[in-house]
Design a protein around this motif. Sequence first.
Motif, PDB file in Angstrom:
ATOM      1  N   LEU A  64      -2.012  -5.628  -0.146  1.00  0.00           N
ATOM      2  CA  LEU A  64      -0.712  -6.108   0.310  1.00  0.00           C
ATOM      3  C   LEU A  64       0.378  -5.078   0.050  1.00  0.00           C
ATOM      4  CD1 LEU A  64       1.138  -8.327   1.420  1.00  0.00           C
ATOM      5  CD2 LEU A  64       1.250  -9.279  -0.910  1.00  0.00           C
ATOM      6  N   GLU A  65       0.345  -4.450  -1.119  1.00  0.00           N
ATOM      7  CA  GLU A  65       1.343  -3.425  -1.445  1.00  0.00           C
ATOM      8  C   GLU A  65       1.283  -2.269  -0.447  1.00  0.00           C
ATOM      9  OE1 GLU A  65       2.452  -0.271  -5.061  1.00  0.00           O
ATOM     10  OE2 GLU A  65       0.770  -1.661  -5.275  1.00  0.00           O
ATOM     11  N   ALA A  66       0.069  -1.868  -0.106  1.00  0.00           N
ATOM     12  CA  ALA A  66      -0.076  -0.783   0.862  1.00  0.00           C
ATOM     13  C   ALA A  66       0.450  -1.202   2.228  1.00  0.00           C
ATOM     14  CB  ALA A  66      -1.540  -0.365   0.957  1.00  0.00           C
ATOM     15  N   LEU A  67       0.126  -2.425   2.637  1.00  0.00           N
ATOM     16  CA  LEU A  67       0.542  -2.907   3.954  1.00  0.00           C
ATOM     17  C   LEU A  67       2.058  -3.039   4.050  1.00  0.00           C
ATOM     18  CD1 LEU A  67      -0.587  -3.851   6.682  1.00  0.00           C
ATOM     19  CD2 LEU A  67      -0.552  -6.187   5.780  1.00  0.00           C
ATOM     20  N   GLN A  68       2.689  -3.444   2.961  1.00  0.00           N
ATOM     21  CA  GLN A  68       4.142  -3.637   2.976  1.00  0.00           C
ATOM     22  C   GLN A  68       4.905  -2.345   3.208  1.00  0.00           C
ATOM     23  OE1 GLN A  68       4.494  -5.725  -0.783  1.00  0.00           O
ATOM     24  NE2 GLN A  68       4.784  -7.695   0.254  1.00  0.00           N
ATOM     25  N   GLN A  69       4.235  -1.217   3.016  1.00  0.00           N
ATOM     26  CA  GLN A  69       4.886   0.055   3.309  1.00  0.00           C
ATOM     27  C   GLN A  69       5.247   0.170   4.796  1.00  0.00           C
ATOM     28  OE1 GLN A  69       3.224   3.583   0.703  1.00  0.00           O
ATOM     29  NE2 GLN A  69       1.507   2.407   1.529  1.00  0.00           N
ATOM     30  N   CYS A  70       4.559  -0.566   5.633  1.00  0.00           N
ATOM     31  CA  CYS A  70       4.811  -0.499   7.079  1.00  0.00           C
ATOM     32  C   CYS A  70       6.206  -0.996   7.437  1.00  0.00           C
ATOM     33  CB  CYS A  70       3.754  -1.313   7.830  1.00  0.00           C
ATOM     34  SG  CYS A  70       2.065  -0.681   7.648  1.00  0.00           S
ATOM     35  N   SER A  71       6.858  -1.685   6.501  1.00  0.00           N
ATOM     36  CA  SER A  71       8.210  -2.178   6.754  1.00  0.00           C
ATOM     37  C   SER A  71       9.282  -1.210   6.267  1.00  0.00           C
ATOM     38  CB  SER A  71       8.398  -3.546   6.064  1.00  0.00           C
ATOM     39  OG  SER A  71       7.548  -4.516   6.630  1.00  0.00           O
ATOM     40  N   THR A  72       8.894  -0.074   5.697  1.00  0.00           N
ATOM     41  CA  THR A  72       9.861   0.860   5.138  1.00  0.00           C
ATOM     42  C   THR A  72      10.098   2.030   6.090  1.00  0.00           C
ATOM     43  OG1 THR A  72       8.150   2.105   3.966  1.00  0.00           O
ATOM     44  CG2 THR A  72       9.143   0.246   2.809  1.00  0.00           C
ATOM     45  N   LEU A  73      11.280   2.643   5.952  1.00  0.00           N
ATOM     46  CA  LEU A  73      11.622   3.808   6.765  1.00  0.00           C
ATOM     47  C   LEU A  73      10.729   4.981   6.397  1.00  0.00           C
ATOM     48  CD1 LEU A  73      15.534   3.602   6.660  1.00  0.00           C
ATOM     49  CD2 LEU A  73      14.018   2.990   8.568  1.00  0.00           C
ATOM     50  N   ILE A 190      -1.977   3.999   8.139  1.00  0.00           N
ATOM     51  CA  ILE A 190      -0.626   4.178   7.601  1.00  0.00           C
ATOM     52  C   ILE A 190      -0.348   5.669   7.472  1.00  0.00           C
ATOM     53  CG2 ILE A 190       0.914   3.678   5.660  1.00  0.00           C
ATOM     54  CD1 ILE A 190      -0.935   1.282   5.009  1.00  0.00           C
ATOM     55  N   GLN A 191       0.713   6.121   8.090  1.00  0.00           N
ATOM     56  CA  GLN A 191       1.142   7.519   7.998  1.00  0.00           C
ATOM     57  C   GLN A 191       2.417   7.586   7.175  1.00  0.00           C
ATOM     58  OE1 GLN A 191      -0.674  10.053   9.245  1.00  0.00           O
ATOM     59  NE2 GLN A 191      -2.164   8.533   9.986  1.00  0.00           N
ATOM     60  N   GLY A 192       2.372   8.366   6.085  1.00  0.00           N
ATOM     61  CA  GLY A 192       3.511   8.458   5.183  1.00  0.00           C
ATOM     62  C   GLY A 192       3.369   7.465   4.044  1.00  0.00           C
ATOM     63  N   GLY A 193       4.386   7.429   3.198  1.00  0.00           N
ATOM     64  CA  GLY A 193       4.360   6.508   2.068  1.00  0.00           C
ATOM     65  C   GLY A 193       3.533   7.021   0.908  1.00  0.00           C
ATOM     66  N   LYS A 194       2.972   6.121   0.137  1.00  0.00           N
ATOM     67  CA  LYS A 194       2.231   6.444  -1.077  1.00  0.00           C
ATOM     68  C   LYS A 194       1.049   7.360  -0.781  1.00  0.00           C
ATOM     69  CE  LYS A 194       0.210   4.076  -5.081  1.00  0.00           C
ATOM     70  NZ  LYS A 194      -0.092   2.729  -5.653  1.00  0.00           N
ATOM     71  N   PHE A 195       0.962   8.474  -1.516  1.00  0.00           N
ATOM     72  CA  PHE A 195      -0.111   9.473  -1.383  1.00  0.00           C
ATOM     73  C   PHE A 195      -0.195  10.055   0.037  1.00  0.00           C
ATOM     74  CE2 PHE A 195      -2.084   6.661  -4.807  1.00  0.00           C
ATOM     75  CZ  PHE A 195      -1.616   7.464  -5.846  1.00  0.00           C
ATOM     76  N   GLY A 196       0.860   9.911   0.776  1.00  0.00           N
ATOM     77  CA  GLY A 196       0.924  10.519   2.110  1.00  0.00           C
ATOM     78  C   GLY A 196       0.330   9.701   3.235  1.00  0.00           C
ATOM     79  N   GLY A 197      -0.390   8.654   2.904  1.00  0.00           N
ATOM     80  CA  GLY A 197      -0.976   7.815   3.946  1.00  0.00           C
ATOM     81  C   GLY A 197      -2.165   7.036   3.435  1.00  0.00           C
ATOM     82  N   ALA A 198      -2.665   6.134   4.268  1.00  0.00           N
ATOM     83  CA  ALA A 198      -3.784   5.289   3.846  1.00  0.00           C
ATOM     84  C   ALA A 198      -4.388   4.606   5.061  1.00  0.00           C
ATOM     85  CB  ALA A 198      -3.306   4.241   2.843  1.00  0.00           C
TER      86      ALA A 198
END
Length: 230
Positions: A64-73, A190-198
């Motif tokens: 869930l934490e990883a997925l929530q990154q999709c809502s961030t700039l 996921i592109q960007g965010g924690k560790f550059g992506g996931a």
Amino acid sequence: MTLRYRAGIAAAVSVMALAVAVPTASAAEPLQAVNGHTDNWVNEGSASVTYDNGTTLTRQSDVLEALQQCSTLGVSCASTTVQEGGQVTKWYDAENVDQGTGPIENCSPNGNDISQTITALRTFSWGWNIGASVDVTLVKDRLGIGASAGFTQSHTETSSGATQIVVKPGQKGMLKMGYDMDRKVTDVSIQGGKFGGAKITGLRTETPLPGGKRVGQDVVPCGQQLLNGR
């Protein structure tokens, strides 16, 4: 006796009341019926997240934490459907909220038909397999899952008023309420965010279909069980 059953994941959002009428006949084939009291499709598979640095996590809270990154700039996400779980109608037995009655039992074989008018209420929810209440904005707007869903909040109450149920001798029955749901298994890049992506794999979602409200009768011989096990 419980008069109102809650289905799915409860969410701290305002409830949208919708009137439900007995559906008219349609040329469309009915969807597969599933017992909402026992069905657990959403949680039959687990999601996981693998970050670009090689770290893989399987706890629901971590996914869930990883997925929530999709809502961030600065973070972009794309979803890919890897399995169609199918479209189903999820049914639940509903109590009579006016009289508080359980099943209508007409188990004498020599009796007369029992007819009762029932008012009932049922809550239906979006579902996913990462534990928390579904973030509808994230799933619908950011990932495009359930884009044409039947309601935009994480859950909705549906009510039926003055619906008649008829139970013949040797039978028992209850009003049942259902909602048409669409099931998918999705991977999310996921592109960007924690560790550059996931990449998230195995995300299961269950979303309501437009116009999916249903009302029916759950009537069985007295020796058999209703949907709710009674």
